[in-house]
Design a protein around this motif. Structure first.
Motif, short mmCIF file in Angstrom:
data_model
loop_
_atom_site.label_atom_id
_atom_site.label_comp_id
_atom_site.label_asym_id
_atom_site.label_seq_id
_atom_site.Cartn_x
_atom_site.Cartn_y
_atom_site.Cartn_z
N THR A 169 -9.55 -0.67 -4.26
CA THR A 169 -8.18 -1.10 -3.98
C THR A 169 -7.41 -0.17 -3.05
O THR A 169 -6.51 -0.60 -2.35
CB THR A 169 -7.38 -1.28 -5.28
N SER A 170 -7.77 1.10 -3.03
CA SER A 170 -6.98 2.02 -2.21
C SER A 170 -7.62 2.37 -0.87
O SER A 170 -6.92 2.82 0.04
CB SER A 170 -6.70 3.31 -2.99
N SER A 230 3.05 1.64 -3.39
CA SER A 230 2.29 1.57 -4.63
C SER A 230 2.55 2.80 -5.50
O SER A 230 2.52 3.93 -5.02
CB SER A 230 0.80 1.47 -4.32
N PRO A 239 -8.15 -2.24 1.86
CA PRO A 239 -7.25 -2.21 3.02
C PRO A 239 -8.00 -2.02 4.35
O PRO A 239 -7.71 -2.72 5.33
CB PRO A 239 -6.34 -1.01 2.76
N TYR A 265 0.83 -1.21 0.00
CA TYR A 265 0.00 0.00 0.00
C TYR A 265 0.86 1.26 0.00
O TYR A 265 0.58 2.22 -0.71
CB TYR A 265 -0.92 -0.01 1.23
#
Length: 141
Positions: free
Chosen positions: A84-85, A66, A89, A63
């Motif tokens: 995904t961001s 990236s 998480p 993370y």
């Protein structure tokens, strides 16, 4: 480093999901059959928590390195980037926290059935949360 960790995180996810599913099924079957909580059950649960924490560590490193960066305004507009961001998480951290709570609570239980119940509840909740926020579209490409 990103080119190594991203595929490793994706491949290792299959292993983590498999062992988490195994641990959940094992605990549920222990509750239903009212069997004694053995060292095999302990090892399955322990191995599961170790692997999930290792996957979390890989994910956190991934993370922060990236190349996509973190642009909250831009990420909130795009559903795939938001997943995904932000969502993936956050929900997975909550899921692993639940798994950890289940592990801690099972150690305090005296009865075999209580140990299985704690693991079954918290590990299964963690599994459901993880499955809910996986980027399925990128897995099948």
């Amino acid at each position: 480093m990103y080119q190594i960790l991203q595929p490793a995180h994706s491949i290792f996810a299959y292993i983590v999901l498999s062992i988490l599913l195994l641990a959940s099924i094992n605990a549920i079957s222990g509750v239903v059959s009212k069997r004694v909580f053995s060292t095999k059950d302990l090892r399955i649960s322990l191995f599961t928590i170790i692997l999930t924490h290792f996957q979390l560590l890989i994910g956190l490193i991934l993370y922060f390195i990236s190349p996509l960066g973190f642009d909250s305004a831009g990420n909130m507009k795009d559903a795939a980037l938001r997943l995904t961001s932000i969502e993936h998480p956050l929900i997975n951290i909550i899921a692993i926290a639940l798994i950890t709570i289940g592990w801690s609570k099972h150690k305090k239980e005296e009865s075999n059935n209580g140990k299985f119940k704690k693991i079954a509840l918290f590990y299964t909740l963690g599994l459901v949360l993880i499955l809910a926020r996986l980027p399925w579209a990128s897995w099948f490409n």
